[in-house]
Design a protein around this motif. Sequence first.
Motif, short mmCIF file in Angstrom:
data_model
loop_
_atom_site.label_atom_id
_atom_site.label_comp_id
_atom_site.label_asym_id
_atom_site.label_seq_id
_atom_site.Cartn_x
_atom_site.Cartn_y
_atom_site.Cartn_z
N GLN A 1 -68.10 -23.11 38.29
CA GLN A 1 -69.11 -22.59 39.08
C GLN A 1 -69.21 -21.25 38.23
O GLN A 1 -68.14 -20.70 37.69
CB GLN A 1 -68.98 -22.04 40.49
N GLY A 2 -70.34 -20.67 38.24
CA GLY A 2 -70.63 -19.01 37.53
C GLY A 2 -71.98 -18.83 37.49
O GLY A 2 -73.12 -19.56 37.91
N LEU A 3 -72.22 -17.55 37.21
CA LEU A 3 -73.28 -16.85 36.84
C LEU A 3 -73.30 -15.96 35.71
O LEU A 3 -72.18 -15.34 35.46
CB LEU A 3 -73.69 -15.90 38.15
N VAL A 4 -74.48 -15.89 35.10
CA VAL A 4 -74.73 -14.69 34.08
C VAL A 4 -76.05 -13.89 34.69
O VAL A 4 -76.84 -14.58 34.92
CB VAL A 4 -75.36 -15.30 32.72
N LEU A 5 -75.85 -12.64 34.91
CA LEU A 5 -76.55 -11.72 35.16
C LEU A 5 -77.25 -10.84 34.17
O LEU A 5 -76.23 -10.33 33.63
CB LEU A 5 -76.04 -10.88 36.49
N ILE A 6 -78.64 -10.90 34.17
CA ILE A 6 -79.11 -10.15 32.72
C ILE A 6 -80.07 -9.22 33.66
O ILE A 6 -81.20 -9.57 34.30
CB ILE A 6 -79.84 -10.93 31.74
N THR A 7 -79.85 -7.68 33.30
CA THR A 7 -80.81 -6.86 33.92
C THR A 7 -82.04 -6.34 33.17
O THR A 7 -81.84 -6.38 31.87
CB THR A 7 -79.95 -5.62 34.30
N PRO A 8 -82.97 -5.83 33.84
CA PRO A 8 -84.15 -5.31 32.98
C PRO A 8 -83.67 -4.12 31.88
O PRO A 8 -84.26 -3.93 30.91
CB PRO A 8 -85.13 -4.86 33.96
N ASP A 9 -82.84 -3.36 32.27
CA ASP A 9 -82.22 -2.31 31.50
C ASP A 9 -81.12 -2.92 30.34
O ASP A 9 -80.19 -1.92 29.96
CB ASP A 9 -81.54 -1.36 32.22
N ASN A 10 -80.94 -4.29 30.02
CA ASN A 10 -80.46 -4.66 29.11
C ASN A 10 -78.75 -4.72 29.45
O ASN A 10 -77.97 -4.16 28.40
CB ASN A 10 -80.70 -3.95 27.83
N HIS A 11 -78.24 -5.01 30.35
CA HIS A 11 -76.89 -5.24 30.60
C HIS A 11 -76.62 -6.73 31.08
O HIS A 11 -77.60 -7.23 31.69
CB HIS A 11 -76.44 -4.43 31.92
N LEU A 12 -75.86 -7.18 30.69
CA LEU A 12 -75.32 -8.74 31.02
C LEU A 12 -73.84 -8.79 31.50
O LEU A 12 -72.92 -7.95 31.01
CB LEU A 12 -75.14 -9.39 29.60
N LEU B 1 -71.09 -11.73 32.84
CA LEU B 1 -70.83 -13.25 32.93
C LEU B 1 -69.60 -13.44 33.73
O LEU B 1 -68.55 -12.67 33.68
CB LEU B 1 -70.60 -13.82 31.60
N SER B 2 -69.53 -14.35 34.71
CA SER B 2 -68.32 -14.64 35.35
C SER B 2 -68.34 -16.18 35.87
O SER B 2 -69.28 -16.51 36.31
CB SER B 2 -68.51 -13.95 36.72
N PHE B 3 -67.28 -16.72 35.33
CA PHE B 3 -67.30 -18.18 35.37
C PHE B 3 -65.82 -18.39 36.28
O PHE B 3 -64.75 -17.99 35.77
CB PHE B 3 -67.18 -19.00 34.09
N ILE B 4 -65.70 -19.47 37.07
CA ILE B 4 -64.44 -20.00 37.66
C ILE B 4 -64.47 -21.26 37.90
O ILE B 4 -65.35 -22.24 37.52
CB ILE B 4 -64.38 -19.39 39.08
N ALA B 5 -63.30 -21.76 37.65
CA ALA B 5 -63.09 -23.32 37.40
C ALA B 5 -63.19 -24.04 38.84
O ALA B 5 -63.29 -23.39 39.80
CB ALA B 5 -61.33 -23.55 37.16
#
Length: 144
Positions: free
Chosen positions: A33-44, A46-50
């Motif tokens: 499971q996981g998400l990548v969040l990318i914001t309009p002000d150029n921040h990223l 990433l968080s993934f779990i087994a």
Amino acid sequence: MSTDTLVGAWRLQRFVFTDDAGGEHFPLGETPQGLVLITPDNHLSLSFIADGRGPFAENSLLGGSADERAAAAVSYVSFGGPFRVEGDEVVVEVVAAFHPNWAGSVQRRRFRLEGDTLTLMTTGTIKVGGRALTGQAVLTRAAR
């Protein structure tokens, strides 16, 4: 490519590493499971779990036995910070990372955007469990 097309929440679909012989390795299992969040002000971020990651016996934020904390550590990948796009690469200036060696580093990932599917790929090999492997994360857009 404009970074605007990358903005949003991206849900992990596949996280796989490949060795020189073409063998596939799934360090977080075949259904992480996981998400990548990318914001309009150029921040990223990433968080993934087994897959199958179990809870600690005690519900304490900094708790857990040594064995529970060790199991949690090998079942989690995260990093984040400001980013920029250079050609077909996302370049993240890592502010925070679970792996302490990555904090303060620059992480580069090639990317491919096809509709609502974002694929992030290592730019070369990285060490995973002592082996030099190439990695790929396939994500689908969850929200803009």
